[in-house]
Design an enzyme around this catalytic site. Structure first.
Site, PDB file in Angstrom:
ATOM      1  N   GLY A   1     -24.067   3.720   5.159  1.00  0.00           N
ATOM      2  CA  GLY A   1     -23.278   4.257   4.050  1.00  0.00           C
ATOM      3  C   GLY A   1     -23.910   3.877   2.727  1.00  0.00           C
ATOM      4  O   GLY A   1     -23.945   2.706   2.351  1.00  0.00           O
TER       5      GLY A   1
ATOM      6  N   LYS B   1       0.874  -1.175   0.000  1.00  0.00           N
ATOM      7  CA  LYS B   1       0.000   0.000   0.000  1.00  0.00           C
ATOM      8  C   LYS B   1       0.906   1.218   0.000  1.00  0.00           C
ATOM      9  O   LYS B   1       2.007   1.183   0.542  1.00  0.00           O
ATOM     10  CB  LYS B   1      -0.859  -0.005   1.270  1.00  0.00           C
ATOM     11  CG  LYS B   1      -2.092   0.845   1.188  1.00  0.00           C
ATOM     12  CD  LYS B   1      -3.300   0.055   0.745  1.00  0.00           C
ATOM     13  CE  LYS B   1      -4.530   0.926   0.648  1.00  0.00           C
ATOM     14  NZ  LYS B   1      -5.732   0.185   0.331  1.00  0.00           N
TER      15      LYS B   1
ATOM     16  N   GLY C   1     -22.914   4.741  -0.258  1.00  0.00           N
ATOM     17  CA  GLY C   1     -21.944   5.085  -1.301  1.00  0.00           C
ATOM     18  C   GLY C   1     -21.889   4.002  -2.359  1.00  0.00           C
ATOM     19  O   GLY C   1     -22.877   3.288  -2.589  1.00  0.00           O
ATOM     20  N   ASN C   2     -20.733   3.843  -2.968  1.00  0.00           N
ATOM     21  CA  ASN C   2     -20.595   2.871  -4.064  1.00  0.00           C
ATOM     22  C   ASN C   2     -20.919   1.453  -3.614  1.00  0.00           C
ATOM     23  O   ASN C   2     -21.743   0.780  -4.222  1.00  0.00           O
ATOM     24  CB  ASN C   2     -19.166   2.921  -4.611  1.00  0.00           C
ATOM     25  CG  ASN C   2     -18.886   4.248  -5.281  1.00  0.00           C
ATOM     26  OD1 ASN C   2     -19.715   4.752  -6.028  1.00  0.00           O
ATOM     27  ND2 ASN C   2     -17.739   4.830  -4.988  1.00  0.00           N
ATOM     28  N   VAL C   3     -20.282   1.015  -2.536  1.00  0.00           N
ATOM     29  CA  VAL C   3     -20.483  -0.366  -2.077  1.00  0.00           C
ATOM     30  C   VAL C   3     -21.888  -0.531  -1.484  1.00  0.00           C
ATOM     31  O   VAL C   3     -22.607  -1.472  -1.819  1.00  0.00           O
ATOM     32  CB  VAL C   3     -19.401  -0.766  -1.042  1.00  0.00           C
ATOM     33  CG1 VAL C   3     -19.676  -2.150  -0.483  1.00  0.00           C
ATOM     34  CG2 VAL C   3     -18.018  -0.723  -1.683  1.00  0.00           C
TER      35      VAL C   3
END
Ligand code: NAD
Length: 365
Positions: free
Chosen positions: A190, A90, A192-194
């Site tokens: 959440g 990472k 969002g995308n997920v």
């Protein structure tokens, strides 16, 4: 005096690296573009270290180093449990993603990535975008998750969400004896995308879905697609009557304050690093009899998707591989029970066993 202090600080970094088992940590600096980045390579036994590049304004250099070290270690386990031939890495770029970006900045960073000759492969993460990846790709081929029009795999979120859905079904199987989520009350934190794609899967299955987000427009997108989804205010999420809590926003939502409020039988969601303190909060969940599906096990779909890109991308193949998260999650629950350990510990042991076994083969002629 300052020399001694500096020496102590350096020793601490090496103590940390050695305790966590990192192979290599690269500090990148470029005066002209103002680039300051850290690439942490945790383990490359299974394959090249793949992990996103995060751009963030850290409170201190030490915070940035620690973030890179922790995130790269997590990627090693995620790839190993998912059965991928990838190691863990990472990178973090120290800076403000709204102000400090430019083409030369990311191309210079791409040159640093390239200098590692494929030992580290980068991708998008918090604070970096598809466009940033395109700049990096001008200087190195060791970048993944490019947009579809550039021959990449595009948005990984639907695949991540599908894997999380598999994790929820495996958890239901463990707790209720069957994996049908019809009628189950699922709190998705959440939108969002997920979270959004997870809700699509849950609605198809007939679950009773609750959603929460801090932004009204995110909520509206969900509600306009699925009018029966119930909206919960962010502060009320933990205490509602639910079967499954699915954290799909930020990390550390499982903590001293929230765990005692939870009425769920299962926690399974897509967010990274859900347990604020991995040991203590895992134990608190166990003490309350709540089944925890480890985040890095069930949110590996995005990584599986990016990995497929390296092999020649095909979304159906990526989804088929992601389905395996169901079996893997069940195997982890079983191992945790057999060995009398937490599901988190069982996941890490599974990863470590695979890495050790492959390392053993590699050292033989
Ligand atoms: P996103 O930014 O699209 O969505 C996150 C959502 O959470 C946003 O709508 C945000 O407004 C909302 N949110 C933030 N704080 C909240 C709070 N306190 N209460 C309710 N909602 C809140 O991010 P994403 O791509 O959907 O990722 C969600 C999580 O899953 C992150 O932790 C990410 O690291 C992890 N993850 C994502 C992927 C992927 O493929 N996108 C892969 C693996 C892990």
């Amino acid at each position: 005096m300052s020399v001694i202090t500096e020496k102590k600080a350096n020793d601490l970094i090496f103590d940390k690296i050695s305790a966590m088992g990192h192979e290599q940590v690269v500090f990148c600096h470029d005066e002209k573009t103002g680039l300051r980045a850290i690439i942490a390579i945790h383990n490359t036994v299974l394959g090249p270290a793949l992990g996103g590049t995060r751009m963030w304004q850290y409170a201190s250099d030490a915070d940035a180093i620690l973030d890179a070290l922790r995130l790269s270690e997590g990627m090693t386990y995620k790839a190993a449990v998912a059965g991928l031939n990838l190691g863990g890495g990472k990178a973090v770029i120290l800076g403000d993603p709204r102000k400090d970006k430019s083409e030369p900045f990311f191309r210079r960073y791409g040159k640093f990535v390239n200098s590692l000759n494929g030992k580290y492969i980068t991708a998008e993460d918090v604070g970096t975008s598809k466009l940033d990846m395109e700049y990096i790709a001008m200087e190195t081929k060791h970048v993944s998750g490019l947009p579809e029009h550039k021959g990449g795999s595009g948005d990984p979120s639907p695949v991540t969400a599908y894997g999380v859905f598999m994790g929820l079904k495996a958890s239901a199987k463990r707790v209720y004896g069957h994996d049908n989520l019809q009628g189950k009350k699922v709190m998705v934190q959440g939108a969002g995308n997920v979270g959004r794609y997870l809700i699509d899967n849950l609605m198809k299955e007939g679950a009773q879905v609750f959603v929460s987000d801090i932004f009204e427009d995110q909520i509206q997108r969900v509600v306009s697609a699925h009018s029966s989804v119930k909206v919960i205010a962010p502060q009320d999420v933990y205490g509602i009557d639910m079967d499954i809590y699915a954290p799909c926003a930020l990390g550390a939502t499982l903590n001293d304050d929230t765990i005692p409020q939870l009425k769920a039988a299962i926690v399974a969601g897509g967010a990274n690093n859900q347990l604020q303190d991995p040991n203590r909060h895992m134990q608190m969940l166990m003490d309350r009899g709540i089944l925890y599906a480890p985040d890095f096990v069930i949110n590996a779909g995005g990584l599986i998707n990016v990995y497929s890109e390296l092999e020649g991308y095909n979304r159906q193949n990526a989804l088929a591989k992601t389905e395996y998260i169901y079996d893997q999650t069940l195997a982890i629950f079983e191992a945790a029970e057999q060995e009398g350990i937490s599901t988190m510990e069982a996941s890490i042991r599974l990863a470590q066993r695979r890495i050790d076994a492959v390392a053993n083969i590699k050292t033989r002629l």
